[in-house]
Design an enzyme around this catalytic site. Sequence first.
Site, short mmCIF file in Angstrom:
data_model
loop_
_atom_site.label_atom_id
_atom_site.label_comp_id
_atom_site.label_asym_id
_atom_site.label_seq_id
_atom_site.Cartn_x
_atom_site.Cartn_y
_atom_site.Cartn_z
N GLU A 14 0.80 -1.23 0.00
CA GLU A 14 0.00 0.00 0.00
C GLU A 14 0.83 1.28 0.00
OE1 GLU A 14 -2.84 -0.51 3.19
OE2 GLU A 14 -3.49 -2.43 2.41
N GLU A 48 -6.36 -10.45 -1.37
CA GLU A 48 -7.15 -10.23 -0.14
C GLU A 48 -8.63 -10.16 -0.51
OE1 GLU A 48 -5.71 -6.89 2.18
OE2 GLU A 48 -3.62 -7.43 1.84
O1 G3I Z 1 -4.84 -7.92 18.88
C1 G3I Z 1 -5.47 -6.72 19.40
C2 G3I Z 1 -6.15 -6.99 20.67
O2 G3I Z 1 -5.17 -7.33 21.63
C3 G3I Z 1 -6.92 -5.74 21.11
O3 G3I Z 1 -7.64 -6.01 22.25
C4 G3I Z 1 -7.89 -5.32 19.99
C5 G3I Z 1 -8.63 -4.02 20.34
O4 G3I Z 1 -8.98 -3.29 19.20
O5 G3I Z 1 -7.15 -5.11 18.83
C6 G3I Z 1 -6.48 -6.26 18.37
O6 G3I Z 1 -5.78 -5.93 17.21
C7 G3I Z 1 -6.57 -5.78 16.05
C8 G3I Z 1 -6.00 -6.74 15.01
O7 G3I Z 1 -6.66 -6.53 13.78
C9 G3I Z 1 -6.17 -8.21 15.42
O8 G3I Z 1 -7.52 -8.52 15.53
C10 G3I Z 1 -6.46 -4.34 15.58
O9 G3I Z 1 -7.11 -3.48 16.48
C11 G3I Z 1 -7.10 -4.20 14.21
O10 G3I Z 1 -6.84 -2.90 13.71
C12 G3I Z 1 -6.47 -5.21 13.28
O11 G3I Z 1 -7.12 -5.10 12.03
C13 G3I Z 1 -6.45 -5.69 10.94
C14 G3I Z 1 -6.08 -4.59 9.93
O12 G3I Z 1 -5.54 -5.18 8.76
C15 G3I Z 1 -5.04 -3.66 10.48
O13 G3I Z 1 -3.82 -4.34 10.67
C16 G3I Z 1 -7.38 -6.70 10.30
O14 G3I Z 1 -7.57 -7.79 11.20
C17 G3I Z 1 -6.79 -7.20 8.99
O15 G3I Z 1 -7.74 -7.99 8.31
C18 G3I Z 1 -6.44 -6.03 8.09
O16 G3I Z 1 -5.81 -6.52 6.93
C19 G3I Z 1 -5.43 -5.53 5.97
C20 G3I Z 1 -4.20 -6.04 5.25
O17 G3I Z 1 -3.19 -6.35 6.19
C21 G3I Z 1 -3.69 -5.03 4.23
N1 G3I Z 1 -4.74 -4.66 3.30
C22 G3I Z 1 -5.99 -4.22 3.90
C23 G3I Z 1 -6.50 -5.28 4.88
C24 G3I Z 1 -7.83 -4.90 5.45
O18 G3I Z 1 -7.69 -3.74 6.21
#
Ligand code: G3I
Length: 371
Positions: free
Chosen positions: A160, A265
Amino acid sequence: MSRKRYVIALHTVVLLLISLFVPKPSLLAQAIPSLKESFKKDFGIGTALNTAQIEEKDPQMTAFIVGQFNWVTPENVMKSAVIHPAWGTYRFDMADKLVEFGEKYGLKINGHTLIWHSQLPAFIQGIHNPDSIRTFFTDHIKTVAGRYKGKVFSWDVVNEALNEDGTLRKTVFLQYLGEDYIKEAFRLAQAASPNTELYYNDYNNEQPAKRAGCLALLKKVQAAGVQIDGVGIQGHWHLGKVPLKDIEESIVQYAALGLKVMITELDIEVLPRNVQGADVGQRMVSNAASNPYPDGLPDSVQQQLAADYEALFKLLLKHRDKISRVTFWGVNDGQSWLNNWPIRDRTNYPLLFDRNNQPKPALYKVVGLNK
Ligand code: G3I
Protein backbone atom coordinates in the site's frame (compact mmCIF):
# COMPACT_ATOMS: atom_id res chain seq x y z
CA MET A 1 -40.37 -63.03 20.36
CA SER A 2 -39.60 -62.14 23.96
CA ARG A 3 -40.44 -58.64 25.09
CA LYS A 4 -36.72 -57.89 25.58
CA ARG A 5 -35.85 -58.98 22.03
CA TYR A 6 -38.79 -57.03 20.67
CA VAL A 7 -37.56 -53.83 22.38
CA ILE A 8 -34.00 -54.34 21.05
CA ALA A 9 -35.30 -54.97 17.51
CA LEU A 10 -37.51 -51.89 17.66
CA HIS A 11 -34.62 -49.82 18.97
CA THR A 12 -32.40 -51.03 16.11
CA VAL A 13 -35.03 -50.18 13.51
CA VAL A 14 -35.49 -46.69 14.98
CA LEU A 15 -31.71 -46.06 14.95
CA LEU A 16 -31.51 -47.30 11.36
CA LEU A 17 -34.29 -44.94 10.30
CA ILE A 18 -32.62 -42.01 12.09
CA SER A 19 -29.30 -42.75 10.41
CA LEU A 20 -31.03 -42.86 7.03
CA PHE A 21 -32.77 -39.51 7.40
CA VAL A 22 -30.33 -37.45 9.45
CA PRO A 23 -27.14 -36.73 7.46
CA LYS A 24 -23.96 -37.29 9.44
CA PRO A 25 -21.75 -34.21 9.96
CA SER A 26 -18.84 -36.04 8.35
CA LEU A 27 -20.92 -36.69 5.25
CA LEU A 28 -22.02 -33.07 5.14
CA ALA A 29 -18.39 -32.00 5.35
CA GLN A 30 -17.41 -34.35 2.54
CA ALA A 31 -20.13 -32.96 0.33
CA ILE A 32 -18.61 -29.47 0.36
CA PRO A 33 -16.63 -28.94 -2.82
CA SER A 34 -12.98 -28.06 -2.28
CA LEU A 35 -11.82 -24.75 -3.73
CA LYS A 36 -8.20 -25.83 -3.98
CA GLU A 37 -9.17 -29.02 -5.80
CA SER A 38 -11.54 -27.17 -8.13
CA PHE A 39 -8.83 -24.74 -9.22
CA LYS A 40 -5.74 -26.93 -8.89
CA LYS A 41 -4.95 -26.69 -12.61
CA ASP A 42 -5.53 -22.93 -12.66
CA PHE A 43 -4.07 -21.10 -9.66
CA GLY A 44 -3.36 -21.43 -5.96
CA ILE A 45 -6.22 -20.77 -3.55
CA GLY A 46 -5.34 -19.00 -0.33
CA THR A 47 -6.84 -17.63 2.83
CA ALA A 48 -5.82 -15.27 5.61
CA LEU A 49 -5.34 -16.92 9.01
CA ASN A 50 -5.98 -15.29 12.36
CA THR A 51 -4.32 -16.19 15.66
CA ALA A 52 -6.89 -18.80 16.74
CA GLN A 53 -6.61 -20.58 13.41
CA ILE A 54 -2.80 -20.56 13.49
CA GLU A 55 -2.91 -21.98 17.02
CA GLU A 56 -5.34 -24.71 15.88
CA LYS A 57 -7.82 -23.88 18.65
CA ASP A 58 -10.56 -25.70 16.74
CA PRO A 59 -9.59 -28.99 15.01
CA GLN A 60 -12.65 -28.82 12.73
CA MET A 61 -11.54 -25.40 11.54
CA THR A 62 -8.05 -26.73 10.86
CA ALA A 63 -9.44 -29.62 8.82
CA PHE A 64 -11.63 -27.22 6.90
CA ILE A 65 -8.74 -24.85 6.11
CA VAL A 66 -6.52 -27.69 4.95
CA GLY A 67 -9.30 -29.12 2.78
CA GLN A 68 -10.09 -25.84 1.07
CA PHE A 69 -6.85 -23.90 0.67
CA ASN A 70 -3.26 -24.51 -0.40
CA TRP A 71 -1.79 -21.09 0.43
CA VAL A 72 -2.01 -19.11 3.66
CA THR A 73 -1.26 -15.48 4.51
CA PRO A 74 -1.07 -14.32 8.14
CA GLU A 75 -3.85 -11.76 8.61
CA ASN A 76 -1.86 -9.91 11.29
CA VAL A 77 0.94 -11.83 13.01
CA MET A 78 3.80 -10.86 10.69
CA LYS A 79 2.97 -7.13 10.69
CA SER A 80 5.66 -4.95 12.22
CA ALA A 81 3.59 -3.86 15.23
CA VAL A 82 3.23 -7.51 16.24
CA ILE A 83 6.60 -8.96 15.25
CA HIS A 84 8.81 -5.95 16.11
CA PRO A 85 7.08 -4.32 19.09
CA ALA A 86 10.02 -2.41 20.57
CA TRP A 87 13.32 -1.04 19.25
CA GLY A 88 15.60 -4.03 18.58
CA THR A 89 13.02 -6.42 20.06
CA TYR A 90 11.27 -9.06 18.01
CA ARG A 91 8.47 -11.45 18.94
CA PHE A 92 8.44 -14.39 16.59
CA ASP A 93 6.24 -16.82 18.52
CA MET A 94 3.06 -16.53 16.44
CA ALA A 95 4.86 -16.18 13.11
CA ASP A 96 6.89 -19.30 13.96
CA LYS A 97 3.63 -21.13 14.70
CA LEU A 98 2.32 -20.09 11.30
CA VAL A 99 5.41 -21.58 9.67
CA GLU A 100 4.89 -24.81 11.63
CA PHE A 101 1.24 -24.85 10.51
CA GLY A 102 2.29 -24.46 6.89
CA GLU A 103 4.94 -27.19 7.14
CA LYS A 104 2.62 -29.59 8.95
CA TYR A 105 -0.12 -29.34 6.33
CA GLY A 106 1.94 -28.69 3.21
CA LEU A 107 0.65 -25.15 2.60
CA LYS A 108 2.57 -22.37 0.90
CA ILE A 109 3.03 -19.28 3.06
CA ASN A 110 2.91 -15.74 1.77
CA GLY A 111 4.59 -13.48 4.35
CA HIS A 112 2.56 -10.31 4.97
CA THR A 113 4.09 -7.79 5.14
CA LEU A 114 7.58 -6.30 5.52
CA ILE A 115 7.12 -2.59 4.79
CA TRP A 116 3.71 -1.02 5.46
CA HIS A 117 2.91 2.43 6.83
CA SER A 118 0.05 1.01 8.90
CA GLN A 119 0.26 -1.19 12.01
CA LEU A 120 3.77 0.09 12.68
CA PRO A 121 5.16 -0.35 16.17
CA ALA A 122 4.21 2.57 18.43
CA PHE A 123 7.86 3.53 19.01
CA ILE A 124 8.19 4.72 15.40
CA GLN A 125 6.06 7.74 16.24
CA GLY A 126 8.80 9.02 18.51
CA ILE A 127 11.53 8.81 15.86
CA HIS A 128 12.20 11.87 13.75
CA ASN A 129 15.59 11.39 12.20
CA PRO A 130 16.38 9.68 8.91
CA ASP A 131 19.25 7.58 10.26
CA SER A 132 17.11 5.89 12.88
CA ILE A 133 14.28 5.27 10.41
CA ARG A 134 16.83 3.73 8.03
CA THR A 135 18.22 1.56 10.82
CA PHE A 136 14.70 0.37 11.69
CA PHE A 137 13.88 -0.28 8.03
CA THR A 138 17.08 -2.21 7.27
CA ASP A 139 17.12 -4.15 10.50
CA HIS A 140 13.46 -5.07 10.18
CA ILE A 141 13.74 -6.50 6.67
CA LYS A 142 17.04 -8.29 7.34
CA THR A 143 15.81 -9.84 10.58
CA VAL A 144 12.30 -10.85 9.59
CA ALA A 145 12.95 -11.91 5.98
CA GLY A 146 16.18 -13.59 7.15
CA ARG A 147 14.45 -15.63 9.86
CA TYR A 148 11.91 -17.05 7.43
CA LYS A 149 14.35 -17.71 4.59
CA GLY A 150 13.40 -21.03 3.01
CA LYS A 151 10.28 -21.16 5.20
CA VAL A 152 7.93 -18.80 3.44
CA PHE A 153 7.30 -19.12 -0.28
CA SER A 154 6.91 -15.39 -0.82
CA TRP A 155 6.72 -11.96 0.79
CA ASP A 156 4.52 -8.93 0.31
CA VAL A 157 7.66 -6.79 0.53
CA VAL A 158 5.95 -3.42 0.25
CA ASN A 159 2.26 -2.92 0.97
CA GLU A 160 0.00 0.00 0.00
CA ALA A 161 2.66 2.57 -0.97
CA LEU A 162 0.36 4.43 -3.38
CA ASN A 163 -2.33 7.09 -3.16
CA GLU A 164 -5.51 6.77 -5.20
CA ASP A 165 -4.14 9.17 -7.84
CA GLY A 166 -1.08 6.99 -8.36
CA THR A 167 1.39 9.22 -6.51
CA LEU A 168 3.45 7.81 -3.68
CA ARG A 169 1.72 7.85 -0.32
CA LYS A 170 3.41 10.14 2.19
CA THR A 171 4.54 7.50 4.65
CA VAL A 172 7.25 7.72 7.26
CA PHE A 173 9.45 5.79 4.81
CA LEU A 174 8.90 8.19 1.92
CA GLN A 175 9.38 11.16 4.22
CA TYR A 176 12.72 10.06 5.67
CA LEU A 177 14.17 7.72 3.04
CA GLY A 178 12.91 9.20 -0.22
CA GLU A 179 11.19 7.34 -3.03
CA ASP A 180 14.04 4.85 -3.46
CA TYR A 181 12.86 3.17 -0.27
CA ILE A 182 10.70 0.85 -2.38
CA LYS A 183 13.47 -0.62 -4.48
CA GLU A 184 15.71 -0.66 -1.41
CA ALA A 185 13.11 -2.77 0.42
CA PHE A 186 13.12 -5.30 -2.42
CA ARG A 187 16.93 -5.28 -2.56
CA LEU A 188 17.20 -5.99 1.17
CA ALA A 189 14.53 -8.70 1.00
CA GLN A 190 16.31 -10.36 -1.92
CA ALA A 191 19.60 -10.39 0.01
CA ALA A 192 18.04 -11.63 3.26
CA SER A 193 15.86 -14.31 1.68
CA PRO A 194 17.13 -15.57 -1.65
CA ASN A 195 14.93 -17.97 -3.61
CA THR A 196 11.79 -16.38 -2.23
CA GLU A 197 9.19 -14.71 -4.43
CA LEU A 198 8.88 -10.98 -3.76
CA TYR A 199 5.70 -8.99 -4.39
CA TYR A 200 4.26 -5.49 -4.32
CA ASN A 201 0.71 -5.49 -2.87
CA ASP A 202 -2.01 -2.81 -2.89
CA TYR A 203 -5.77 -2.19 -2.98
CA ASN A 204 -7.55 -0.34 -5.79
CA ASN A 205 -4.47 -0.78 -7.98
CA GLU A 206 -6.81 -2.06 -10.68
CA GLN A 207 -8.24 1.49 -10.91
CA PRO A 208 -6.69 3.36 -13.88
CA ALA A 209 -4.89 6.20 -12.05
CA LYS A 210 -3.56 4.05 -9.24
CA ARG A 211 -2.70 1.31 -11.74
CA ALA A 212 -0.57 3.78 -13.72
CA GLY A 213 1.32 4.68 -10.55
CA CYS A 214 1.68 0.99 -9.71
CA LEU A 215 3.04 0.17 -13.17
CA ALA A 216 5.59 2.99 -12.80
CA LEU A 217 6.61 1.73 -9.36
CA LEU A 218 7.06 -1.84 -10.61
CA LYS A 219 9.07 -0.71 -13.63
CA LYS A 220 11.41 1.31 -11.39
CA VAL A 221 12.22 -1.73 -9.28
CA GLN A 222 12.80 -3.80 -12.41
CA ALA A 223 14.94 -1.09 -14.02
CA ALA A 224 17.18 -1.07 -10.96
CA GLY A 225 17.89 -4.76 -11.56
CA VAL A 226 16.30 -5.69 -8.26
CA GLN A 227 14.23 -8.85 -7.86
CA ILE A 228 10.45 -8.47 -8.02
CA ASP A 229 8.29 -11.43 -8.98
CA GLY A 230 4.72 -10.34 -8.74
CA VAL A 231 2.01 -7.85 -7.95
CA GLY A 232 -0.96 -8.33 -5.69
CA ILE A 233 -4.30 -6.73 -6.42
CA GLN A 234 -5.91 -7.01 -3.00
CA GLY A 235 -9.47 -7.25 -4.27
CA HIS A 236 -11.58 -5.57 -1.57
CA TRP A 237 -14.60 -5.03 -3.80
CA HIS A 238 -18.27 -4.11 -3.42
CA LEU A 239 -21.52 -5.91 -4.19
CA GLY A 240 -22.77 -5.19 -7.70
CA LYS A 241 -19.70 -3.08 -8.45
CA VAL A 242 -16.81 -5.46 -9.02
CA PRO A 243 -14.76 -3.51 -11.61
CA LEU A 244 -14.30 -6.36 -14.09
CA LYS A 245 -13.03 -4.21 -16.96
CA ASP A 246 -10.42 -2.49 -14.78
CA ILE A 247 -9.41 -5.82 -13.30
CA GLU A 248 -8.95 -7.37 -16.73
CA GLU A 249 -6.90 -4.45 -18.07
CA SER A 250 -4.76 -4.54 -14.96
CA ILE A 251 -4.11 -8.28 -15.15
CA VAL A 252 -3.02 -7.89 -18.77
CA GLN A 253 -0.84 -4.82 -18.15
CA TYR A 254 0.86 -6.16 -15.04
CA ALA A 255 1.52 -9.51 -16.69
CA ALA A 256 3.05 -7.69 -19.67
CA LEU A 257 5.84 -6.60 -17.30
CA GLY A 258 6.69 -10.27 -16.86
CA LEU A 259 5.22 -10.34 -13.35
CA LYS A 260 2.91 -12.86 -11.71
CA VAL A 261 -0.47 -11.39 -10.89
CA MET A 262 -2.36 -12.35 -7.75
CA ILE A 263 -5.65 -11.45 -6.11
CA THR A 264 -4.40 -11.33 -2.55
CA GLU A 265 -7.15 -10.23 -0.14
CA LEU A 266 -10.41 -11.04 -1.86
CA ASP A 267 -13.78 -10.16 -0.35
CA ILE A 268 -16.97 -8.52 -1.61
CA GLU A 269 -18.57 -6.02 0.76
CA VAL A 270 -22.37 -6.35 1.00
CA LEU A 271 -23.09 -3.62 3.57
CA PRO A 272 -23.61 0.10 3.00
CA ARG A 273 -20.41 2.07 3.09
CA ASN A 274 -19.30 5.51 1.99
CA VAL A 275 -15.61 4.81 2.53
CA GLN A 276 -13.78 3.35 -0.46
CA GLY A 277 -10.76 1.06 -0.59
CA ALA A 278 -9.24 -0.59 2.47
CA ASP A 279 -7.46 2.16 4.34
CA VAL A 280 -7.74 0.92 7.91
CA GLY A 281 -7.20 4.47 9.18
CA GLN A 282 -10.60 5.55 7.79
CA ARG A 283 -13.79 5.11 9.80
CA MET A 284 -17.50 5.71 9.26
CA VAL A 285 -20.12 6.79 11.81
CA SER A 286 -22.80 4.17 12.43
CA ASN A 287 -26.51 4.88 12.11
CA ALA A 288 -29.75 2.90 12.13
CA ALA A 289 -29.25 1.74 8.54
CA SER A 290 -25.63 0.73 8.75
CA ASN A 291 -26.16 -2.89 9.90
CA PRO A 292 -29.15 -4.04 7.85
CA TYR A 293 -28.72 -7.85 8.00
CA PRO A 294 -27.95 -8.85 11.61
CA ASP A 295 -30.08 -12.02 11.31
CA GLY A 296 -29.15 -13.25 7.84
CA LEU A 297 -28.59 -12.19 4.27
CA PRO A 298 -31.75 -11.66 2.17
CA ASP A 299 -31.92 -14.02 -0.79
CA SER A 300 -31.69 -11.22 -3.37
CA VAL A 301 -28.38 -10.06 -1.88
CA GLN A 302 -27.11 -13.63 -1.61
CA GLN A 303 -27.87 -14.17 -5.30
CA GLN A 304 -26.15 -10.93 -6.29
CA LEU A 305 -23.09 -11.95 -4.28
CA ALA A 306 -23.08 -15.32 -6.08
CA ALA A 307 -23.38 -13.60 -9.47
CA ASP A 308 -20.53 -11.21 -8.63
CA TYR A 309 -18.22 -14.03 -7.56
CA GLU A 310 -19.17 -16.07 -10.63
CA ALA A 311 -18.38 -13.19 -13.01
CA LEU A 312 -15.10 -12.49 -11.24
CA PHE A 313 -13.92 -16.10 -11.32
CA LYS A 314 -14.94 -16.42 -14.97
CA LEU A 315 -12.58 -13.54 -15.69
CA LEU A 316 -9.82 -14.96 -13.52
CA LEU A 317 -10.09 -18.31 -15.27
CA LYS A 318 -9.87 -16.58 -18.64
CA HIS A 319 -6.49 -15.21 -17.49
CA ARG A 320 -5.35 -18.30 -15.59
CA ASP A 321 -2.02 -18.19 -17.47
CA LYS A 322 -1.19 -14.86 -15.78
CA ILE A 323 -2.66 -15.47 -12.33
CA SER A 324 -0.72 -17.52 -9.83
CA ARG A 325 -2.95 -17.25 -6.75
CA VAL A 326 -6.32 -16.07 -5.48
CA THR A 327 -6.42 -15.51 -1.72
CA PHE A 328 -9.59 -14.78 0.25
CA TRP A 329 -9.24 -12.39 3.18
CA GLY A 330 -10.52 -14.86 5.75
CA VAL A 331 -11.94 -18.39 5.87
CA ASN A 332 -15.56 -17.52 6.60
CA ASP A 333 -17.89 -14.55 7.07
CA GLY A 334 -17.49 -14.62 10.85
CA GLN A 335 -13.76 -14.00 10.60
CA SER A 336 -13.87 -11.12 8.13
CA TRP A 337 -12.29 -7.80 9.06
CA LEU A 338 -15.35 -6.24 7.36
CA ASN A 339 -17.43 -7.05 10.46
CA ASN A 340 -15.40 -4.32 12.17
CA TRP A 341 -14.48 -1.86 9.43
CA PRO A 342 -15.29 0.91 8.71
CA ILE A 343 -17.86 0.48 11.52
CA ARG A 344 -17.39 -1.91 14.44
CA ASP A 345 -19.69 -4.86 15.22
CA ARG A 346 -21.61 -5.20 11.99
CA THR A 347 -22.76 -8.51 10.50
CA ASN A 348 -21.08 -8.83 7.13
CA TYR A 349 -21.18 -11.57 4.49
CA PRO A 350 -18.27 -11.00 2.07
CA LEU A 351 -16.84 -14.52 1.62
CA LEU A 352 -17.81 -17.89 0.13
CA PHE A 353 -18.46 -19.70 3.44
CA ASP A 354 -20.91 -18.70 6.17
CA ARG A 355 -20.18 -18.45 9.89
CA ASN A 356 -20.40 -22.25 10.23
CA ASN A 357 -18.07 -22.91 7.29
CA GLN A 358 -21.06 -23.93 5.21
CA PRO A 359 -20.93 -23.07 1.50
CA LYS A 360 -22.95 -20.11 0.28
CA PRO A 361 -24.55 -20.04 -3.20
CA ALA A 362 -21.47 -18.12 -4.38
CA LEU A 363 -19.22 -21.13 -3.61
CA TYR A 364 -21.31 -23.40 -5.84
CA LYS A 365 -21.32 -20.84 -8.66
CA VAL A 366 -17.55 -20.46 -8.50
CA VAL A 367 -16.68 -24.16 -8.43
CA GLY A 368 -19.38 -24.80 -11.03
CA LEU A 369 -17.35 -22.83 -13.56
CA ASN A 370 -14.71 -25.53 -13.61
CA LYS A 371 -16.90 -28.60 -13.99
O1 G3I B 1 -4.84 -7.92 18.88
C1 G3I B 1 -5.47 -6.72 19.40
C2 G3I B 1 -6.15 -6.99 20.67
O2 G3I B 1 -5.17 -7.33 21.63
C3 G3I B 1 -6.92 -5.74 21.11
O3 G3I B 1 -7.64 -6.01 22.25
C4 G3I B 1 -7.89 -5.32 19.99
C5 G3I B 1 -8.63 -4.02 20.34
O4 G3I B 1 -8.98 -3.29 19.20
O5 G3I B 1 -7.15 -5.11 18.83
C6 G3I B 1 -6.48 -6.26 18.37
O6 G3I B 1 -5.78 -5.93 17.21
C7 G3I B 1 -6.57 -5.78 16.05
C8 G3I B 1 -6.00 -6.74 15.01
O7 G3I B 1 -6.66 -6.53 13.78
C9 G3I B 1 -6.17 -8.21 15.42
O8 G3I B 1 -7.52 -8.52 15.53
C10 G3I B 1 -6.46 -4.34 15.58
O9 G3I B 1 -7.11 -3.48 16.48
C11 G3I B 1 -7.10 -4.20 14.21
O10 G3I B 1 -6.84 -2.90 13.71
C12 G3I B 1 -6.47 -5.21 13.28
O11 G3I B 1 -7.12 -5.10 12.03
C13 G3I B 1 -6.45 -5.69 10.94
C14 G3I B 1 -6.08 -4.59 9.93
O12 G3I B 1 -5.54 -5.18 8.76
C15 G3I B 1 -5.04 -3.66 10.48
O13 G3I B 1 -3.82 -4.34 10.67
C16 G3I B 1 -7.38 -6.70 10.30
O14 G3I B 1 -7.57 -7.79 11.20
C17 G3I B 1 -6.79 -7.20 8.99
O15 G3I B 1 -7.74 -7.99 8.31
C18 G3I B 1 -6.44 -6.03 8.09
O16 G3I B 1 -5.81 -6.52 6.93
C19 G3I B 1 -5.43 -5.53 5.97
C20 G3I B 1 -4.20 -6.04 5.25
O17 G3I B 1 -3.19 -6.35 6.19
C21 G3I B 1 -3.69 -5.03 4.23
N1 G3I B 1 -4.74 -4.66 3.30
C22 G3I B 1 -5.99 -4.22 3.90
C23 G3I B 1 -6.50 -5.28 4.88
C24 G3I B 1 -7.83 -4.90 5.45
O18 G3I B 1 -7.69 -3.74 6.21
